[in-house]
Design a protein around this motif. Structure first.
Motif, PDB file in Angstrom:
ATOM      1  N   TYR A  94       0.853  -1.188   0.000  1.00  0.00           N
ATOM      2  CA  TYR A  94       0.000   0.000   0.000  1.00  0.00           C
ATOM      3  C   TYR A  94       0.892   1.242   0.000  1.00  0.00           C
ATOM      4  CZ  TYR A  94      -2.592   3.763   2.437  1.00  0.00           C
ATOM      5  OH  TYR A  94      -3.108   4.969   2.820  1.00  0.00           O
ATOM      6  N   TYR A 131      -8.882  13.401   8.602  1.00  0.00           N
ATOM      7  CA  TYR A 131      -8.267  12.795   7.424  1.00  0.00           C
ATOM      8  C   TYR A 131      -7.423  11.532   7.687  1.00  0.00           C
ATOM      9  CZ  TYR A 131      -5.147  11.533   3.874  1.00  0.00           C
ATOM     10  OH  TYR A 131      -4.417  10.743   3.029  1.00  0.00           O
ATOM     11  N   PHE A 164       0.730   6.781  10.340  1.00  0.00           N
ATOM     12  CA  PHE A 164       0.617   5.361  10.694  1.00  0.00           C
ATOM     13  C   PHE A 164       1.035   5.107  12.144  1.00  0.00           C
ATOM     14  CE2 PHE A 164       1.004   5.585   6.067  1.00  0.00           C
ATOM     15  CZ  PHE A 164      -0.229   5.041   5.754  1.00  0.00           C
ATOM     16  N   PRO A 219       5.557   1.111   1.604  1.00  0.00           N
ATOM     17  CA  PRO A 219       6.744   1.924   1.323  1.00  0.00           C
ATOM     18  C   PRO A 219       6.324   3.387   1.333  1.00  0.00           C
ATOM     19  CG  PRO A 219       6.174   0.452  -0.536  1.00  0.00           C
ATOM     20  CD  PRO A 219       4.995   0.523   0.375  1.00  0.00           C
ATOM     21  N   GLU A 224      -7.704  14.804   1.027  1.00  0.00           N
ATOM     22  CA  GLU A 224      -6.636  15.412   1.836  1.00  0.00           C
ATOM     23  C   GLU A 224      -6.173  16.739   1.221  1.00  0.00           C
ATOM     24  OE1 GLU A 224      -2.839  13.384   1.653  1.00  0.00           O
ATOM     25  OE2 GLU A 224      -2.134  14.342   3.491  1.00  0.00           O
ATOM     26  N   LYS A 225      -5.880  16.689  -0.070  1.00  0.00           N
ATOM     27  CA  LYS A 225      -5.301  17.887  -0.691  1.00  0.00           C
ATOM     28  C   LYS A 225      -6.319  19.015  -0.803  1.00  0.00           C
ATOM     29  CE  LYS A 225      -1.631  16.113  -0.304  1.00  0.00           C
ATOM     30  NZ  LYS A 225      -0.430  16.549   0.407  1.00  0.00           N
TER      31      LYS A 225
HETATM   32  N1  TRP Z   1      -0.655  11.639   2.248  1.00  0.00           N
HETATM   33  C1  TRP Z   1       0.189  11.247   1.153  1.00  0.00           C
HETATM   34  C2  TRP Z   1       0.685  12.495   0.415  1.00  0.00           C
HETATM   35  O1  TRP Z   1       0.367  13.591   0.751  1.00  0.00           O
HETATM   36  C3  TRP Z   1      -0.512  10.312   0.201  1.00  0.00           C
HETATM   37  C4  TRP Z   1      -0.684   8.925   0.766  1.00  0.00           C
HETATM   38  C5  TRP Z   1      -1.881   8.314   1.054  1.00  0.00           C
HETATM   39  C6  TRP Z   1       0.340   8.004   1.107  1.00  0.00           C
HETATM   40  N2  TRP Z   1      -1.672   7.067   1.525  1.00  0.00           N
HETATM   41  C7  TRP Z   1      -0.320   6.844   1.585  1.00  0.00           C
HETATM   42  C8  TRP Z   1       1.728   8.046   1.026  1.00  0.00           C
HETATM   43  C9  TRP Z   1       0.393   5.734   2.003  1.00  0.00           C
HETATM   44  C10 TRP Z   1       2.439   6.939   1.447  1.00  0.00           C
HETATM   45  C11 TRP Z   1       1.775   5.786   1.937  1.00  0.00           C
HETATM   46  O2  TRP Z   1       1.446  12.365  -0.519  1.00  0.00           O
END
Ligand code: TRP
Length: 370
Positions: free
Chosen positions: A74, A191, A224, A215, A113-114
């Motif tokens: 993921y 979020y 996380f 990764p 998010e963005k």
């Molecule tokens: N929040 C990340 C970003 O702004 C995007 C993202 C969503 C992400 N899920 C992820 C990055 C899991 C790494 C792993 O770019």
């Protein structure tokens, strides 16, 4: 400038050893590298060179793999602007993992998010989502094993799970993790729950119990860190994580590249002329001010951005080492070093841009079916 590393701010000179302590993550050891090499059948230069440098629960994930319990991968992209070379680090490595381990990939596009964090309209963010998806597809993921999740489009399957996550996270936890204040909008507080769902979505959809390997660029770890305990409380496994360092911005060794400041980065859509002039004009040099001085004293590859970028683009260890030595001794001039980088980046992006064009026709194959 003091070091700051979280999903919403990366500043200062990054001390990766300190991040390991502060975040409570583990350094990737030589033994870990050997084990990955044995299982994958080969090594990757991002691992050999410490570009992926830390992890959480990687040993467990590989133990499960050896027992026949295949992990899925993921990762994701926040679509708020053009894609630059720094974004590609994680994705290139993710493709390698998919190829070597035959793993399914869930790739999240966090348009929600963005929209919530950036001063951009919903329509603009949708446009960047479409554009960024092309870049991700161009990496060459296997469409049969890759599932793009777009938060607003897949809300119907994400939301029921996101509220379960959200119910177990308090505002004070989020404040502490991201430095939020009372003035943050309430969407941004929620979020993290959305970014958590793909950690276990596969297992919910398929009634399985596979490990998840993420990764990511190390700035994403705080999301996380908040949610690993939560998913466990919901009966899912904590994800394993493998962390990448930031590719240094063009303008010098501090901070990270940013699409909002185009001089710090090379974009995946830059043409040959732009690549050349950006590197020649802006790539921070570790060389001496004059040729005479450079020949006498030599350059400093450890701070030279062209050399640092070649660690990503020159896969041959011997060639890279020769460049290092020649630059340090003064045999290789800054202009010559830049020329080597320009050739590498141009070749890479020309291929990328071809695949990006092709992706316009087959992007639907990647999007998770509802
Ligand atoms: N929040 C990340 C970003 O702004 C995007 C993202 C969503 C992400 N899920 C992820 C990055 C899991 C790494 C792993 O770019």
């Amino acid at each position: 400038m003091v070091m700051k590393v979280n999903p919403y701010e990366v500043e200062g000179k990054i001390d990766y050893d300190r991040l390991i302590t502060d975040f409570g993550i583990k350094k990737i050891t030589d033994a870990d590298l050997k084990r990955i090499e044995k299982l994958a059948g080969e090594t990757h230069h991002f691992l050999r060179r410490g570009i992926f440098f830390a992890h959480r629960d990687l040993k467990w994930c590989l133990d499960e793999y050896e027992k026949g319990n295949q992990f899925f991968i993921y990762t994701g992209c926040g679509p708020s602007g053009p894609i630059h070379l720094g974004h590609l680090t994680t994705w290139i490595f993710t493709k390698w993992l998919q190829d070597k381990f035959g793993a399914e990939l869930y790739f999240q596009f966090t348009d929600d998010e963005k929209f919530l964090y950036k001063d951009k309209s919903y329509e603009e963010i949708q446009e960047w989502t479409r554009e960024n998806m092309l870049d991700v597809a161009a990496i060459g993921f296997d469409p049969k094993k890759t599932h793009f999740i777009i938060d607003t489009k897949h809300a119907g399957i994400l939301y029921p799970e996101a509220i379960k996550v959200a119910k177990k996270i308090t505002f004070s936890t989020i404040k502490a993790a991201f430095g939020f204040k009372d003035s943050n909008n309430i969407g941004s507080i929620f979020y993290t729950a959305m970014q958590t769902v793909p950690v276990f979505l596969h297992n919910v959809l398929h009634k399985e119990n596979k490990p998840c390997l993420i990764p990511l660029g190390v700035d994403q770890d705080p999301h996380f860190r908040v949610s690993r305990d939560v998913v466990e409380k919901l009966g899912h496994k904590k994800p394993a994580i493998i962390h990448a360092k930031f590719m240094p911005p063009m303008t010098g060794p501090e901070g990270k590249m940013s699409s909002s400041n185009p001089d710090t980065a090379i974009l995946t859509t830059d043409d040959t002329k732009t690549i050349k002039s950006k590197i020649n004009k802006h790539a921070f040099s570790g060389g001496q001010p004059t040729v005479e001085e450079h020949r006498k004293k030599g350059g400093n590859p450890d701070i030279d951005v062209s050399y640092q970028w070649l660690r990503y683009f020159e896969e041959d260890d011997q060639k890279l080492e020769q460049i290092y030595k020649d630059y340090k001794s003064g045999k290789l001039l800054s202009g010559e070093l830049k020329a080597i980088l320009i050739e590498k980046v141009t070749k890479f992006l020309t291929e990328h841009q071809k695949r990006r064009e092709l992706a316009k026709k087959n992007i639907d194959k990647f999007i998770l079916k509802l």
